[in-house]
Design an enzyme around this catalytic site. Structure first.
Site, mmCIF file in Angstrom:
data_model
loop_
_atom_site.group_PDB
_atom_site.id
_atom_site.type_symbol
_atom_site.label_atom_id
_atom_site.label_comp_id
_atom_site.label_asym_id
_atom_site.label_seq_id
_atom_site.Cartn_x
_atom_site.Cartn_y
_atom_site.Cartn_z
ATOM 1 N N CYS A 1 0.823 -1.214 0.000
ATOM 2 C CA CYS A 1 0.000 0.000 0.000
ATOM 3 C C CYS A 1 0.856 1.264 0.000
ATOM 4 C CB CYS A 1 -0.926 0.004 1.213
ATOM 5 S SG CYS A 1 -1.931 1.502 1.338
ATOM 6 N N GLU B 1 -5.263 3.244 -10.318
ATOM 7 C CA GLU B 1 -5.877 1.931 -10.074
ATOM 8 C C GLU B 1 -7.025 1.706 -11.044
ATOM 9 O OE1 GLU B 1 -6.328 2.858 -5.564
ATOM 10 O OE2 GLU B 1 -6.186 0.677 -5.752
ATOM 11 N N ARG C 1 -0.067 4.741 2.969
ATOM 12 C CA ARG C 1 -0.023 4.491 4.415
ATOM 13 C C ARG C 1 0.269 5.691 5.295
ATOM 14 N NH1 ARG C 1 4.021 -0.437 4.653
ATOM 15 N NH2 ARG C 1 4.367 -0.064 2.427
ATOM 16 N N TRP D 1 -9.200 5.618 -0.074
ATOM 17 C CA TRP D 1 -9.769 6.234 -1.272
ATOM 18 C C TRP D 1 -8.903 5.793 -2.445
ATOM 19 C CZ3 TRP D 1 -8.164 8.866 3.088
ATOM 20 C CH2 TRP D 1 -6.847 9.344 3.043
#
Ligand code: ARG
Length: 370
Positions: free
Chosen positions: A64, A242, A67, A237
């Site tokens: 991720c 992506e 973070r 979010w």
């Protein structure tokens, strides 16, 4: 998990909690947990431990990039909920509470944990909001091919199917205390979507593209101190890439590059026109532009990359080492134009963590027998 493993995982987590939150000597809390485990085969986290564990699990998510805000994760404690219909209703509430008309906030809802002889509930969908994938006679798929398995499974369970568009929201498939998975339609008001337009091409809207506002992972297990919470949907979010560089662009997903390149008048006969690259840029502009216009929180990959480096610096300042997976952290377009590209990362795995259990994959793909 064997009892001795649970004892040591519990001790390790409780020590981490006491150390980071400056709660003093953890010995008494550990002794209480050990006594509980000896008596019942499991132990119960306090609300504070659950909140801390869920946040640190995010901090430990090597894939991720987002973070920096791990400490702002909001935690809904629904550990008393284990019936399928209650999980469905609370999941819809999760989406409403996370969406807030577009001012998206990071949120997790934690349902009942697995305990000896009594498994917690399971959400079979990969995310709370996913689009159906319907196989066509010509061998193609209408909708999202990634979700063809769970779509077929929902049909087998009695879901009549949606209207048949490329963006039909799937029902939730949930396995509760009674063990049989059932499907539950998501209420319309729980699902915010954004229609895609383009800042310069008026014809773009007519492509009929859209995406949902909230990415809420639903089939990863939250593991804290040896306890597994199998149903713990969580969301942040979106980062634009992506959607624009993966979901809508990958050849095994919506595969839209050829169609859009054609509309853009690009030469698709040769790779060397860089038609894919140019189309990716316009598709990603369209995603950021449309979410912005709709007032829905979305990050761009340049900003999010800088934030990630801020996160690394902050964690280092606290004396903590950050694990990260380069191939997931570097954005799928313009990698080298972002600072996260130009360095390496440690890959250490830590707990608490969000983990994929192999059978969850089988469920999400609809390959598990019902
Ligand atoms: N990549 C996934 C998707 O496109 C979402 C994963 C989580 N992403 C996030 N921004 N929290 O749906």
């Amino acid at each position: 998990m064997a009892p001795y493993e649970l004892l040591s995982a519990a001790a390790e987590f409780l020590t981490l909690h006491h150390t980071e939150e400056r709660l003093g000597d953890p010995a008494r809390r550990i002794a209480a947990a050990h006594a509980e485990i000896a008596g019942t085969g499991t132990y119960r986290h306090t609300t504070e431990e659950l909140v801390f564990g869920a946040r640190v699990a995010w901090r430990n998510a090597n894939r991720c990039i987002g973070r920096l805000y791990w400490h702002s994760l909001r935690v809904r404690d629904r550990r008393e909920v284990r019936e399928a219909e209650d999980v469905a209703a609370a999941s819809a509430d999760h989406l409403r509470e996370a969406t807030r008309d577009g001012r998206i906030r990071a949120l997790i809802t934690v349902f009942a944990p697995d305990t000896p002889g009594r498994p917690g509930p399971r959400i079979w969908n990969e995310q709370l909001v996913r689009y159906a994938g319907y196989p066509r006679p010509d061998g193609g798929v209408t909708g999202d091919p990634r979700n063809a398995g769970i779509t077929a499974l929902a049909r087998r369970l009695g879901w009549p199917g949606g209207p048949g568009t490329a963006f039909d929201v799937l029902p939730l498939v949930i396995q509760g205390a009674d063990d049989t998975p059932r499907w539950f339609a998501l209420p319309d008001d729980a699902v915010l979507e954004v229609d895609l337009a383009h800042p310069e091409y008026p014809w773009w809207r007519a492509l009929g593209l859209r995406w949902h506002a909230v990415p809420a992972l639903a089939n990863m297990c939250l593991e804290i101190g040896g306890i597994c919470y199998p149903a713990a949907p969580f969301n942040g979010w979106y980062m634009g890439t992506e959607i624009g560089a993966r979901n809508l662009a990958d050849a095994d997903r919506y595969d839209l590059l050829p169609r859009i390149a054609h509309r853009l008048g690009l030469d698709t006969r040769t790779d060397r026109s860089l038609w894919k690259d140019r189309t990716l840029v316009e598709l990603n502009r369209s995603v950021l532009h449309s979410f912005d216009r709709a007032g829905v929180t979305i990050a761009d990959h340049h900003t999010e990359s800088r934030r990630f480096l801020t996160h690394l610096g902050r964690e280092e300042g606290k004396g903590r080492r950050v694990g990260a997976d380069w191939s997931w952290i570097v954005p799928p377009i313009s990698g080298s134009a972002t600072p996260v590209f130009h360095r390496m990362y440690e890959t250490v795995e830590r707990t608490p963590a969000y983990v994929h259990h192999p059978e969850a994959h089988a469920r999400a793909n609809g390959t598990e027998m019902v």
